[in-house]
Design a protein around this motif. Structure first.
Motif, PDB file in Angstrom:
ATOM      1  N   LYS A  71      39.997  39.524  33.643  1.00 38.12           N
ATOM      2  CA  LYS A  71      39.119  38.462  34.139  1.00 38.12           C
ATOM      3  C   LYS A  71      38.153  37.996  33.043  1.00 38.12           C
ATOM      4  O   LYS A  71      37.768  36.828  33.012  1.00 38.12           O
ATOM      5  CB  LYS A  71      38.333  38.950  35.355  1.00 38.12           C
ATOM      6  CG  LYS A  71      39.194  39.327  36.550  1.00 38.12           C
ATOM      7  CD  LYS A  71      40.155  38.224  36.950  1.00 38.12           C
ATOM      8  CE  LYS A  71      39.465  36.962  37.412  1.00 38.12           C
ATOM      9  NZ  LYS A  71      40.440  35.916  37.831  1.00 38.12           N
ATOM     10  N   LEU A  72      37.766  38.907  32.152  1.00 37.26           N
ATOM     11  CA  LEU A  72      36.911  38.519  31.023  1.00 37.26           C
ATOM     12  C   LEU A  72      37.652  37.543  30.115  1.00 37.26           C
ATOM     13  O   LEU A  72      37.087  36.537  29.669  1.00 37.26           O
ATOM     14  CB  LEU A  72      36.492  39.760  30.243  1.00 37.26           C
ATOM     15  CG  LEU A  72      35.725  39.512  28.936  1.00 37.26           C
ATOM     16  CD1 LEU A  72      34.418  38.770  29.208  1.00 37.26           C
ATOM     17  CD2 LEU A  72      35.464  40.828  28.219  1.00 37.26           C
ATOM     18  N   VAL A  73      38.928  37.827  29.842  1.00 40.24           N
ATOM     19  CA  VAL A  73      39.728  36.910  29.020  1.00 40.24           C
ATOM     20  C   VAL A  73      39.818  35.546  29.702  1.00 40.24           C
ATOM     21  O   VAL A  73      39.701  34.496  29.047  1.00 40.24           O
ATOM     22  CB  VAL A  73      41.135  37.500  28.791  1.00 40.24           C
ATOM     23  CG1 VAL A  73      42.039  36.477  28.097  1.00 40.24           C
ATOM     24  CG2 VAL A  73      41.049  38.771  27.948  1.00 40.24           C
ATOM     25  N   ALA A  74      40.005  35.540  31.024  1.00 41.20           N
ATOM     26  CA  ALA A  74      40.077  34.282  31.760  1.00 41.20           C
ATOM     27  C   ALA A  74      38.765  33.509  31.651  1.00 41.20           C
ATOM     28  O   ALA A  74      38.764  32.284  31.466  1.00 41.20           O
ATOM     29  CB  ALA A  74      40.404  34.563  33.227  1.00 41.20           C
TER      30      ALA A  74
ATOM     31  N   SER B 257      48.804  31.994  33.355  1.00 42.48           N
ATOM     32  CA  SER B 257      47.591  31.428  33.946  1.00 42.48           C
ATOM     33  C   SER B 257      47.321  32.013  35.322  1.00 42.48           C
ATOM     34  O   SER B 257      46.165  32.244  35.700  1.00 42.48           O
ATOM     35  CB  SER B 257      47.694  29.901  34.026  1.00 42.48           C
ATOM     36  OG  SER B 257      48.796  29.505  34.809  1.00 42.48           O
ATOM     37  N   GLU B 258      48.384  32.280  36.074  1.00 44.89           N
ATOM     38  CA  GLU B 258      48.195  32.863  37.398  1.00 44.89           C
ATOM     39  C   GLU B 258      47.780  34.331  37.315  1.00 44.89           C
ATOM     40  O   GLU B 258      47.036  34.815  38.168  1.00 44.89           O
ATOM     41  CB  GLU B 258      49.471  32.708  38.223  1.00 44.89           C
ATOM     42  CG  GLU B 258      49.713  31.285  38.675  1.00 44.89           C
ATOM     43  CD  GLU B 258      51.007  31.122  39.461  1.00 44.89           C
ATOM     44  OE1 GLU B 258      50.938  30.877  40.678  1.00 44.89           O
ATOM     45  OE2 GLU B 258      52.075  31.246  38.847  1.00 44.89           O
ATOM     46  N   VAL B 259      48.252  35.036  36.299  1.00 47.57           N
ATOM     47  CA  VAL B 259      47.801  36.421  36.099  1.00 47.57           C
ATOM     48  C   VAL B 259      46.301  36.433  35.835  1.00 47.57           C
ATOM     49  O   VAL B 259      45.545  37.177  36.454  1.00 47.57           O
ATOM     50  CB  VAL B 259      48.557  37.086  34.935  1.00 47.57           C
ATOM     51  CG1 VAL B 259      47.895  38.420  34.557  1.00 47.57           C
ATOM     52  CG2 VAL B 259      50.014  37.325  35.305  1.00 47.57           C
ATOM     53  N   LEU B 260      45.846  35.587  34.906  1.00 44.87           N
ATOM     54  CA  LEU B 260      44.431  35.563  34.564  1.00 44.87           C
ATOM     55  C   LEU B 260      43.584  34.972  35.681  1.00 44.87           C
ATOM     56  O   LEU B 260      42.398  35.299  35.809  1.00 44.87           O
ATOM     57  CB  LEU B 260      44.218  34.770  33.271  1.00 44.87           C
ATOM     58  CG  LEU B 260      44.868  35.369  32.021  1.00 44.87           C
ATOM     59  CD1 LEU B 260      44.637  34.465  30.814  1.00 44.87           C
ATOM     60  CD2 LEU B 260      44.338  36.765  31.742  1.00 44.87           C
ATOM     61  N   GLY B 261      44.184  34.115  36.495  1.00 47.46           N
ATOM     62  CA  GLY B 261      43.443  33.510  37.597  1.00 47.46           C
ATOM     63  C   GLY B 261      43.443  34.334  38.871  1.00 47.46           C
ATOM     64  O   GLY B 261      42.685  34.039  39.801  1.00 47.46           O
ATOM     65  N   ALA B 262      44.257  35.382  38.923  1.00 52.45           N
ATOM     66  CA  ALA B 262      44.369  36.186  40.136  1.00 52.45           C
ATOM     67  C   ALA B 262      43.082  36.946  40.423  1.00 52.45           C
ATOM     68  O   ALA B 262      42.408  37.403  39.490  1.00 52.45           O
ATOM     69  CB  ALA B 262      45.537  37.163  40.005  1.00 52.45           C
ATOM     70  N   PRO B 263      42.717  37.126  41.689  1.00 57.35           N
ATOM     71  CA  PRO B 263      41.529  37.918  42.033  1.00 57.35           C
ATOM     72  C   PRO B 263      41.700  39.375  41.604  1.00 57.35           C
ATOM     73  O   PRO B 263      42.824  39.893  41.561  1.00 57.35           O
ATOM     74  CB  PRO B 263      41.458  37.807  43.564  1.00 57.35           C
ATOM     75  CG  PRO B 263      42.292  36.623  43.923  1.00 57.35           C
ATOM     76  CD  PRO B 263      43.363  36.537  42.872  1.00 57.35           C
ATOM     77  N   THR B 264      40.592  40.015  41.321  1.00 54.92           N
ATOM     78  CA  THR B 264      40.619  41.398  40.839  1.00 54.92           C
ATOM     79  C   THR B 264      41.341  42.330  41.809  1.00 54.92           C
ATOM     80  O   THR B 264      42.127  43.187  41.392  1.00 54.92           O
ATOM     81  CB  THR B 264      39.175  41.899  40.610  1.00 54.92           C
ATOM     82  OG1 THR B 264      38.560  41.081  39.617  1.00 54.92           O
ATOM     83  CG2 THR B 264      39.159  43.345  40.140  1.00 54.92           C
ATOM     84  N   HIS B 265      41.093  42.169  43.103  1.00 52.64           N
ATOM     85  CA  HIS B 265      41.686  43.104  44.062  1.00 52.64           C
ATOM     86  C   HIS B 265      43.210  42.975  44.121  1.00 52.64           C
ATOM     87  O   HIS B 265      43.896  43.945  44.445  1.00 52.64           O
ATOM     88  CB  HIS B 265      41.071  42.921  45.456  1.00 52.64           C
ATOM     89  CG  HIS B 265      41.465  41.654  46.152  1.00 52.64           C
ATOM     90  ND1 HIS B 265      40.830  40.446  45.930  1.00 52.64           N
ATOM     91  CD2 HIS B 265      42.440  41.395  47.061  1.00 52.64           C
ATOM     92  CE1 HIS B 265      41.366  39.519  46.686  1.00 52.64           C
ATOM     93  NE2 HIS B 265      42.361  40.054  47.380  1.00 52.64           N
TER      94      HIS B 265
END
Length: 277
Positions: free
Chosen positions: A136-139, A111-119
């Motif tokens: 981010k699309l998957v998130a 969840s933290e991987v998918l929630g992490a900001p792009t940068h």
């Protein structure tokens, strides 16, 4: 000085590590550039002996992992394997296991991987802009699924789903957000809206604007939600006072505030559960 080429080898047969024409950004090369299939001999240095490298050795591993998923579902795979399976699609010609493990090591959980900001995602070796955008699309799809599960349902009867939805939406944001879940007289979700976005430790909240929007939507109940980017969901004195002010503003208009939930990376807090409202 240029070293002589070995007889029988041409440029297509050579792969020299550390060549001068290597791209400046290794991450972009690693994540985004398709690698041709390697056959036969590869030279790792001007004076090094040639060695044999199997042709795309990780393909058998990918097939086995897909088979395990088809037969056993997500329960048959560890978190890093699920992430690795997703990365197969995003990085088709590289070994993605090290990237999956590096992402989990950096951020701590799926969840933290998918929630992490792009940068921050692109700071992990092997993750370029395109891979980060796909994660981010998957998130976003996961978040939309959780929201659709709540839409039209009695929210108070699905409290764990509410918490899961709010965590997916806010737990890993870098700035504070204040959002409101607007409910009808049956406590079904009408709308979920971010009212304000603030700094890392403060969000301005205007009780009159919250109540005004509730009247526009014909909402009769509210659940207030905001996040603590610090990770600690413990409510502050300001959180409690602001909640009481919204309750006092909404009550004369027949609008009930069911709860104020604070979301953090390390969990959540309910002001009603803590008997603070």
């Amino acid at each position: 000085m240029t070293s002589p080429r070995r007889p029988g080898l041409n440029e297509k047969d050579l792969s020299v590590e550390g060549a001068d024409d290597a791209p400046a950004d290794e991450r972009a090369w690693f994540a985004e550039t398709p690698q041709p299939r390697t056959k036969g001999r590869v030279i790792t240095g001007d004076d090094a002996p040639a060695r044999e490298i199997p042709e795309e050795h990780y393909h058998g591993h990918r097939d086995r992992l897909r088979l395990r998923f088809r037969e056993g579902g997500e329960r048959a795979l560890a978190d890093y394997e699920l992430l690795e399976l997703l990365l197969f699609r995003l990085i088709p010609r590289r070994d993605t296991k090290p990237i999956a493990k590096a992402l989990l090591t950096r951020f701590g959980s799926l969840s933290e991987v998918l929630g992490a900001p792009t940068h921050l995602l692109t700071e992990v070796k092997g993750v370029g802009d395109s891979v980060a955008a796909d994660l981010k699309l998957v998130a976003a799809i996961a978040h939309r699924m959780l929201k659709s599960d709540l839409k039209g349902r009695q929210v108070l009867a699905s409290w764990s789903s509410v918490i899961e939805y709010c965590r997916a939406a806010m737990a890993f944001e870098e700035r504070e957000q204040f959002r409101v879940l607007f409910l009808d007289k049956k406590n079904a979700l009408i709308a979920d809206e971010v009212q304000q976005t603030g700094t890392v430790d403060h969000t301005p909240v205007y009780p009159r604007e919250v109540v005004k929007r509730a009247l526009e939507l014909s909402a009769t109940a509210l659940i207030l939600v905001h996040n603590h980017p610090s990770g600690d969901p413990t409510p502050s004195r300001a959180d409690i006072e602001m909640t009481k002010l919204i309750i006092d503003t909404a009550r004369p208009l027949g609008i009930t505030v069911h709860d104020h939930i604070i979301i953090g990376r390390n969990g959540h807090a309910s002001l009603k559960g803590l008997k603070l409202i």
